[in-house]
Design an enzyme around this catalytic site. Structure first.
Site, PDB file in Angstrom:
ATOM      1  N   GLY A   1       0.787  -1.224   0.000  1.00  0.00           N
ATOM      2  CA  GLY A   1       0.000   0.000   0.000  1.00  0.00           C
ATOM      3  C   GLY A   1       0.816   1.269   0.000  1.00  0.00           C
TER       4      GLY A   1
ATOM      5  N   TYR B   1       3.049  -1.748  12.670  1.00  0.00           N
ATOM      6  CA  TYR B   1       4.303  -0.989  12.647  1.00  0.00           C
ATOM      7  C   TYR B   1       4.361   0.071  13.750  1.00  0.00           C
ATOM      8  CZ  TYR B   1       6.567  -2.256   8.142  1.00  0.00           C
ATOM      9  OH  TYR B   1       7.242  -2.871   7.125  1.00  0.00           O
TER      10      TYR B   1
ATOM     11  N   HIS C   1      10.178  -5.185  13.154  1.00  0.00           N
ATOM     12  CA  HIS C   1      10.582  -4.900  11.784  1.00  0.00           C
ATOM     13  C   HIS C   1      11.789  -3.968  11.845  1.00  0.00           C
ATOM     14  CE1 HIS C   1      10.136  -3.245   7.604  1.00  0.00           C
ATOM     15  NE2 HIS C   1      10.589  -2.158   8.211  1.00  0.00           N
TER      16      HIS C   1
ATOM     17  N   ASP D   1       7.845 -13.571   5.191  1.00  0.00           N
ATOM     18  CA  ASP D   1       7.248 -12.249   4.975  1.00  0.00           C
ATOM     19  C   ASP D   1       6.229 -12.343   3.826  1.00  0.00           C
ATOM     20  OD1 ASP D   1       6.873  -9.614   5.747  1.00  0.00           O
ATOM     21  OD2 ASP D   1       8.451  -8.813   4.465  1.00  0.00           O
TER      22      ASP D   1
END
Length: 393
Positions: free
Chosen positions: A73, A134, A199, A289
């Protein structure tokens, strides 16, 4: 249905030699040589015997990071990647997935993640999830990370929380310590890992925040599970140093040619390097992933293409570790089975032992090509073909 796999060379992931493996319902019931069950079953019982001479038997893969509802995205709405389908996993021997949100926690939501995980479970996989995404403060369902982990069965940790990345919420050491303490207590109260999936981007700060937390607070290094540690040699070396503090590191199997040209280390190569540096296989894992976006840029930095991470890349990385980098089968398969299962406290996964879930891969001994895959005792792949498909496949 009772199933008896005979004369396979078994890696559980330790080398067990030639054995028979008996499956009853969804569990491994017995392991031994020349198992004879004729006296234990009546004439009405259905027993399937699978002759596995010349093949190896491996645990089903545990994929610790999959964007099961899709990801991406960052290039606009049209670049949102599709959600994972059942055979995306099973054709590559993956029988357990841990779903996560990524950059987008607005159009991808935690209720959607849970619903997708439950759907995949109904179709035959074993599924777990991370709460959060995130950004910090973490998105949750119950209003805090602790309650999500304690009260929602699928949630085993939080993540993937981004650090060293321009897409992160630029968290401070206190922010990371706070979410880790919430996850840790939630895990303690519920008997789960309470792990913090991290991450790690490509900025110069690398693991500095995690090191600050591990050295300046009571949160141990083992509370964190940093991934993408094979982005470049410098980050890989920082990861090796992190393991010397007791921490874990994870390498990403999905990649593309541009990433490799820019310095990314193939996951299989990263495992080989780590072993040579003295990192135990128990502290290293690989994950796919899967269904994340893999952007391709031109020389001016403009997005010109978008690839999608593949869950099947995980088995490909395992085979590459063995065939190209000469990693032992025991060490290579550990990084995608027992090691992630132990880190995530899934004691019934990632191993071939009595009482464990009947998640298995039968493969050719020389090429490692997959012949059959069982998930909780159900054959999902036979002679290399998916025989069970998802509802909409």
């Amino acid at each position: 249905m009772i199933k008896l796999i005979k004369n396979a060379d078994v890696y559980g992931p330790q080398a067990l030699g030639k054995q028979d493996v008996l499956l009853c319902d969804n569990k491994i019931a017995a392991i031994g040589q020349n198992i004879d069950i004729s006296a234990q079953v009546d004439s009405h019982s259905a027993v399937e015997v699978i002759e596995a001479e010349g093949k190896i038997l491996l645990p089903g893969l545990v994929d610790s990071l999959v964007h099961i509802t899709g990801g991406g995205g960052e290039g606009g709405f049209a670049t949102r990647t599709p959600e994972m389908q059942l055979t995306d996993a099973t054709k590559g021997g993956v029988t357990t997935v841990i779903g996560a949100l990524g950059t987008d926690a607005t159009t991808r939501t935690l209720p959607d993640l849970l619903a997708k995980a439950r759907g995949l479970e109904e179709e035959g996989l074993s599924t777990y999830c991370y709460t959060g995404s995130y950004q910090l403060p973490a998105r949750t369902i119950t209003a805090n990370v602790n309650d999500d982990i304690v009260l929602i069965d699928k949630f085993i940790g939080v993540g993937e929380v981004a650090i060293a990345d321009h897409r992160s919420s630029q968290p401070t050491m206190q922010d990371i310590a706070h979410v880790a303490s919430e996850a840790r207590v939630g895990g303690m109260l519920s008997g789960k890992a309470g792990i913090v999936s991290i991450h790690v981007g490509d900025s110069q700060y690398q693991l500095s925040l995690l090191k600050e937390v591990a050295t300046q607070t009571d949160i141990p290094a083992q509370q964190f599970y940093p991934t993408h540690m094979n982005r470049n040699q410098s980050l890989l070396d920082a990861g090796v140093e992190w393991t010397q503090m007791g921490g874990y590191i994870d390498f990403t199997a999905s990649t593309n040619e541009q990433f490799i040209e820019e310095g990314e280390i193939p996951a299989a190569g990263a495992v080989a390097y780590g072993l040579k540096q003295g990192v135990p296989a128990a502290q290293m894992t690989m994950s796919s992933d899967g269904n994340a976006s893999l952007p391709v840029f031109d020389e001016k930095g403009q997005l010109v293409g978008l690839e999608v991470g593949q869950v099947s890349s995980l088995y490909a990385a395992f085979t590459e570790a063995v065939l190209k980098y000469k990693v032992s089968i025991c060490d290579a398969i550990s990084t995608v089975t027992r090691s992630p299962a132990d880190i995530l406290r899934l004691s019934h996964k990632g191993r071939i032992q009595v009482g464990a879930d009947a998640d298995l891969i039968l493969a050719e001994a020389d090429s490692l090509k997959i012949d059959s895959v069982w998930a909780k005792g159900r054959r999902m792949v036979e002679q290399g073909q998916c025989v069970v498909k998802g509802t909409f496949e």
